[in-house]
Design an enzyme around this catalytic site. Structure first.
Site, PDB file in Angstrom:
ATOM      1  N   ASP A 187      -1.355  -0.979 -10.692  1.00 58.66           N
ATOM      2  CA  ASP A 187      -1.585  -2.395 -10.416  1.00 58.66           C
ATOM      3  C   ASP A 187      -1.493  -3.159 -11.729  1.00 58.66           C
ATOM      4  O   ASP A 187      -2.100  -2.759 -12.738  1.00 58.66           O
ATOM      5  CB  ASP A 187      -2.969  -2.618  -9.809  1.00 58.66           C
ATOM      6  CG  ASP A 187      -3.068  -2.148  -8.374  1.00 58.66           C
ATOM      7  OD1 ASP A 187      -2.036  -2.087  -7.692  1.00 58.66           O
ATOM      8  OD2 ASP A 187      -4.188  -1.822  -7.932  1.00 58.66           O
ATOM      9  N   GLU A 223       0.813  -1.217   0.000  1.00 61.07           N
ATOM     10  CA  GLU A 223       0.000   0.000   0.000  1.00 61.07           C
ATOM     11  C   GLU A 223       0.847   1.268   0.000  1.00 61.07           C
ATOM     12  O   GLU A 223       0.350   2.349   0.318  1.00 61.07           O
ATOM     13  CB  GLU A 223      -0.965   0.024   1.205  1.00 61.07           C
ATOM     14  CG  GLU A 223      -1.638  -1.279   1.529  1.00 61.07           C
ATOM     15  CD  GLU A 223      -2.567  -1.795   0.426  1.00 61.07           C
ATOM     16  OE1 GLU A 223      -2.725  -1.106  -0.594  1.00 61.07           O
ATOM     17  OE2 GLU A 223      -3.143  -2.873   0.605  1.00 61.07           O
TER      18      GLU A 223
END
Length: 502
Positions: A326, A187
């Site tokens: 991502d 994260e």
């Protein structure tokens, strides 16, 4: 052709939580198989094809240990094989439909599923490590590692944080024959002091979100008094691709992610319009989608060129532009993403723009003055609210309790003989599964929140059950429980509790 000053670096972050053995549909292993088929297979094919052209330093490819484990897991490999075969059967049935649109959809999907099945059976059937190792060995990618189980590190007890990182790097070495020098911190979470742990573990660079560097991402920055470099994601460039309001995947011609043909389970429609209901969307047109890709590749090259020029002028020296996404965006969320990726990695060099990995950026001197990083993440608000906010206060409390219980038990049972203690190994395994950052993220974003809470409490229960047996002096029972929980997931056999710092 004149070369542009500076360098562009693409970073892809590949991650899914441990899903094997924990449900199939609608939540669970289906996520893994969809991402594997739509992203991991085509993205690696793109990179291999570019590598065969002699291209190197294409991307910094983050693959978290927990995802790498699933790509090598026998159960997951078998499940993926069945999933691909099922996709082909559904496509074949649709191809025989009397409905013209569904028939065209089936023909197209049958070709895609056949290619994916052949690719999987030829190269992936015995695990993903060999595929990724080939990309590393050719120099096509820099592999970024990370901590085991993807914990949100700033909230984690420093002992378990250090253990998770070191075990993650060891796991990468076992799979790929080399230890990553860079990591994607889960994260992009950071708190001051973590840089010292990175330096001690041999980490040379990591990724933060742009606001952590106050938007000044044109150079990597040493953190604190260490030589560990923080590279920041350039948000203006990254958001050009993946912005909820204006990013490329929302273009009308691209395949719509959310609309299904409920007879076949296939995706038949194009986006058409942001406010068009699923049943009113137009059929997907691959030629129109490819034309949109060409337009967006040209636009992206222009955006990168303009950003390099403006940042280099501001700095008075060649600048670095880092775009990070991502991996699952390319193919899974954005069907045309792999096509875009292949085209843009050719178009940038053709336009005189040098590309390279984060390791390349460091070696080529794209490094500025040291910075004192503060608390940050790439989540909402760029702070910790997703993983520490009021909506997940119960999970924060649960994590603290479970981690302390696990550490106390391991410390108590740590023997003097130096022999491996499989019960301690499993206690730490389950504790790390409990604190996966994914569970709080899914609750905060209301995405399969109940599944996330169930998973966190399941692994917490395992820790409590094993440690309670230990506290009661029932060593044999604790060993039986640990063995049973270990068999349930069959995960990270190399994890060794003896490496936990005292």
């Amino acid at each position: 052709m004149a070369r542009e000053a500076g360098m562009f670096s693409l970073v892809l972050h590949s991650h899914l939580p441990w899903l094997a053995h924990h449900g199939r549909w609608p939540v669970g292993e289906e996520w893994l198989y969809q991402s594997w088929a739509a992203s991991y297979l085509p993205v690696t094919r793109v990179l291999e094809k570019l590598a065969a052209e002699g291209r190197t330093g294409l991307v910094s490819l983050g693959v978290t240990p927990v995802l790498a484990a699933q790509l090598d897991d026998p159960h997951s490999l078998d499940g993926m094989h069945h999933w691909l075969a099922n996709w082909q059967l559904r496509a074949r049935e649709a191809a025989g439909s009397a409905d013209g649109d569904r028939r065209a959809l089936g023909v197209r999907e049958h070709a895609l599923s056949a290619a994916a099945l052949d690719d999987f059976e030829t190269r992936w059937r015995h695990g993903g490590s060999g595929v990724l190792r080939g990309l590393i060995d050719t120099g096509a990618v820099e592999l970024l590692g990370g901590p085991l189980m993807h914990p949100f590190q700033p909230l984690l007890n420093p002992r378990l944080r250090d253990f998770s990182l070191r075990e993650g790097l060891l796991d990468a070495h076992r799979r790929w024959g080399s230890t990553p020098s860079g990591i994607w911190a889960p994260e992009c979470g950071f708190t001051p002091g973590m840089e010292n742990g990175y330096a001690a573990a041999g980490v040379e660079h990591f990724v933060v979100d742009g606001p952590a560097l106050h938007g000044d991402t044109a150079l990597g920055r040493p953190v604190g008094e260490t030589d560990v470099i923080a590279f920041g994601r350039d948000l203006p460039v990254s958001y050009r691709v993946w912005s909820p309001k204006s990013g490329y995947p929302g273009h009308a011609a691209y395949r719509d992610f959310h609309t299904y043909d409920h007879v076949s389970g296939l995706k038949p429609a194009r986006v058409t319009g942001r406010h068009v209901a699923g049943g009113d969307k137009s059929p997907y047109d691959p030629e129109a989608a490819s034309a949109a890709v060409a337009t967006h590749v040209a636009d992206f090259v222009d955006v990168v060129r303009a950003r390099l020029r403006s940042e280099s002028e501001r700095l008075g020296r060649p600048a670095l532009v880092v775009a990070a996404f991502d991996t699952e965006l390319f193919g899974h969320w954005w069907h045309e993403g792999p096509e875009f990726l292949a085209a843009v990695l050719r178009a940038l060099p053709d336009a005189g723009i040098d590309i390279g990995t984060l390791a390349d950026a460091r070696d080529r001197g794209f490094v500025g003055e040291p910075i004192a990083l503060t608390d940050s993440s790439w989540g909402s608000g760029k702070d910790w609210r997703v993983w520490a906010g009021e909506q997940v206060a119960d999970l924060v409390s649960l994590n603290d309790e479970v981690v302390q219980t696990a550490l106390d038990a391991v410390d108590k049972e740590r023997g003097q003989s130096g022999l491996r203690n499989r019960v301690n190994d499993q206690v730490l395994r389950e504790a790390l599964l409990t604190v996966s950052s994914d569970w709080a993220f899914m609750v905060s974003k209301d995405s399969a929140a109940q599944y996330a809470r169930d998973r966190a409490h399941l692994h917490a229960h395992a820790v409590r059950e094993i440690t309670e047996a230990l506290m009661r002096g029932r060593s044999r029972r604790a060993s039986e429980l640990a063995s049973g929980w270990n068999r349930a997931d069959n995960l990270f056999p190399g994890l060794d509790a003896r490496r936990l710092s005292k």
